[in-house]
Design a protein around this motif. Structure first.
Motif, PDB file in Angstrom:
ATOM      1  N   PRO A 123       0.704  -1.142   0.020  1.00 46.49           N
ATOM      2  CA  PRO A 123       0.043  -0.069   0.127  1.00 46.49           C
ATOM      3  C   PRO A 123       0.620   1.270  -0.167  1.00 46.49           C
ATOM      4  O   PRO A 123       0.225   2.313  -0.272  1.00 46.49           O
ATOM      5  N   HIS A 124       2.103   1.067   0.214  1.00 44.94           N
ATOM      6  CA  HIS A 124       2.823   2.333   0.376  1.00 44.94           C
ATOM      7  C   HIS A 124       3.393   2.772  -1.103  1.00 44.94           C
ATOM      8  O   HIS A 124       4.072   3.935  -1.257  1.00 44.94           O
ATOM      9  N   ILE A 125       3.266   1.983  -2.041  1.00 42.83           N
ATOM     10  CA  ILE A 125       3.694   1.981  -3.412  1.00 42.83           C
ATOM     11  C   ILE A 125       2.888   3.001  -4.192  1.00 42.83           C
ATOM     12  O   ILE A 125       1.817   2.886  -4.120  1.00 42.83           O
ATOM     13  N   ASN A 126       3.623   3.913  -4.810  1.00 38.93           N
ATOM     14  CA  ASN A 126       2.826   4.857  -5.853  1.00 38.93           C
ATOM     15  C   ASN A 126       3.469   4.921  -7.245  1.00 38.93           C
ATOM     16  O   ASN A 126       2.951   5.634  -8.078  1.00 38.93           O
ATOM     17  N   GLU A 127       4.231   3.856  -7.289  1.00 37.43           N
ATOM     18  CA  GLU A 127       4.818   3.965  -8.863  1.00 37.43           C
ATOM     19  C   GLU A 127       5.295   2.491  -9.065  1.00 37.43           C
ATOM     20  O   GLU A 127       6.164   1.929  -8.188  1.00 37.43           O
ATOM     21  N   ILE A 128       4.900   2.086 -10.183  1.00 38.66           N
ATOM     22  CA  ILE A 128       5.703   0.640 -10.852  1.00 38.66           C
ATOM     23  C   ILE A 128       6.424   1.086 -11.804  1.00 38.66           C
ATOM     24  O   ILE A 128       6.281   1.750 -12.924  1.00 38.66           O
ATOM     25  N   VAL A 129       7.831   0.472 -11.656  1.00 42.86           N
ATOM     26  CA  VAL A 129       8.937   0.639 -12.629  1.00 42.86           C
ATOM     27  C   VAL A 129       9.242  -0.487 -13.210  1.00 42.86           C
ATOM     28  O   VAL A 129       9.270  -1.623 -12.624  1.00 42.86           O
ATOM     29  N   LEU A 130       9.484  -0.592 -14.604  1.00 41.22           N
ATOM     30  CA  LEU A 130      10.173  -1.796 -15.269  1.00 41.22           C
ATOM     31  C   LEU A 130      11.208  -1.000 -16.294  1.00 41.22           C
ATOM     32  O   LEU A 130      10.946   0.094 -16.597  1.00 41.22           O
ATOM     33  N   SER A 169       7.428   3.701 -16.503  1.00 39.87           N
ATOM     34  CA  SER A 169       6.764   3.716 -15.030  1.00 39.87           C
ATOM     35  C   SER A 169       5.324   3.897 -15.327  1.00 39.87           C
ATOM     36  O   SER A 169       4.730   4.309 -16.311  1.00 39.87           O
ATOM     37  N   PHE A 170       4.610   3.420 -14.444  1.00 39.25           N
ATOM     38  CA  PHE A 170       3.104   3.264 -14.188  1.00 39.25           C
ATOM     39  C   PHE A 170       2.853   4.038 -12.920  1.00 39.25           C
ATOM     40  O   PHE A 170       3.330   3.664 -11.700  1.00 39.25           O
ATOM     41  N   GLY A 215      -0.478   0.891 -19.823  1.00 43.92           N
ATOM     42  CA  GLY A 215      -0.274   2.221 -19.076  1.00 43.92           C
ATOM     43  C   GLY A 215       1.033   2.594 -18.424  1.00 43.92           C
ATOM     44  O   GLY A 215       1.127   3.798 -17.740  1.00 43.92           O
ATOM     45  N   PHE A 216       2.210   1.747 -19.090  1.00 45.02           N
ATOM     46  CA  PHE A 216       3.422   2.377 -18.649  1.00 45.02           C
ATOM     47  C   PHE A 216       3.657   3.471 -19.532  1.00 45.02           C
ATOM     48  O   PHE A 216       3.349   3.355 -20.735  1.00 45.02           O
ATOM     49  N   LYS A 217       4.473   4.348 -18.921  1.00 48.28           N
ATOM     50  CA  LYS A 217       5.099   5.574 -19.855  1.00 48.28           C
ATOM     51  C   LYS A 217       6.395   5.509 -19.959  1.00 48.28           C
ATOM     52  O   LYS A 217       7.029   5.217 -19.050  1.00 48.28           O
ATOM     53  N   ASP A 218       7.050   5.953 -20.965  1.00 48.20           N
ATOM     54  CA  ASP A 218       8.443   6.111 -21.325  1.00 48.20           C
ATOM     55  C   ASP A 218       8.738   7.761 -21.049  1.00 48.20           C
ATOM     56  O   ASP A 218       8.436   8.522 -21.876  1.00 48.20           O
TER      57      ASP A 218
END
Length: 153
Positions: A107-114, A150-151, A131-134
């Protein structure tokens, strides 16, 4: 499809999971990845009708550091779809379920990165559709140049 964190009861699914060389040039095999599980690195299995169809790790803390300064980000790594399950939409479905899974379990996460290899255009297109953006961030990885995507929540 359901996303599950790995435990030993799923080891037989990991052992049956197949990838071919063309996949392994961009990702790690789940058999090796589950050995790296820790408090900050969680193997995730996407399961359909009792079969492991897609696999990835969610990595926090030291795992995110090379890709983001956001201490509330989580990194998707070792993303793959079992060779016999490709083309069935499972990777897309797993990525679409991912934000809700992260919000519920982290729940503390506000961004998913790959990070995706510049040569892996199929994966880049899939991530964009989900929905991931470059944002223009690039890193050098062991298998070549990487596009960091990132999402954001």
């Amino acid at each position: 499809m359901e996303l599950q964190s790995f435990n030993q009861s799923y080891q037989h699914l990991i052992n049956e999971y197949q990838l071919v060389e063309s996949q392994l040039k961009f990702t790690g095999h789940p058999r090796e990845c589950v050995k790296l599980a820790s408090n900050s690195r969680t193997p995730i299995l996407a399961i359909v009708e009792g079969k492991l169809v897609t696999y990835f790790d969610l990595h926090q803390q030291e795992g995110i550091a090379p890709y983001s300064d956001n201490c509330n980000a989580i990194l998707v790594r070792a993303f793959s779809t079992e060779v016999n399950e490709q083309g069935k939409g499972y990777a897309k479905q797993a990525l679409q379920l991912l934000p809700a899974y992260v919000q519920e379990n982290f729940p503390h996460i506000n961004e998913i990165v790959l990070a995706v290899n510049v040569a892996n255009t199929a994966a880049q297109n899939l991530y964009k559709k989900c929905g991931f953006k470059d944002y223009g961030v690039r890193r050098q990885g062991p298998k070549g140049e990487l596009i960091v995507m990132s999402f954001l929540f």
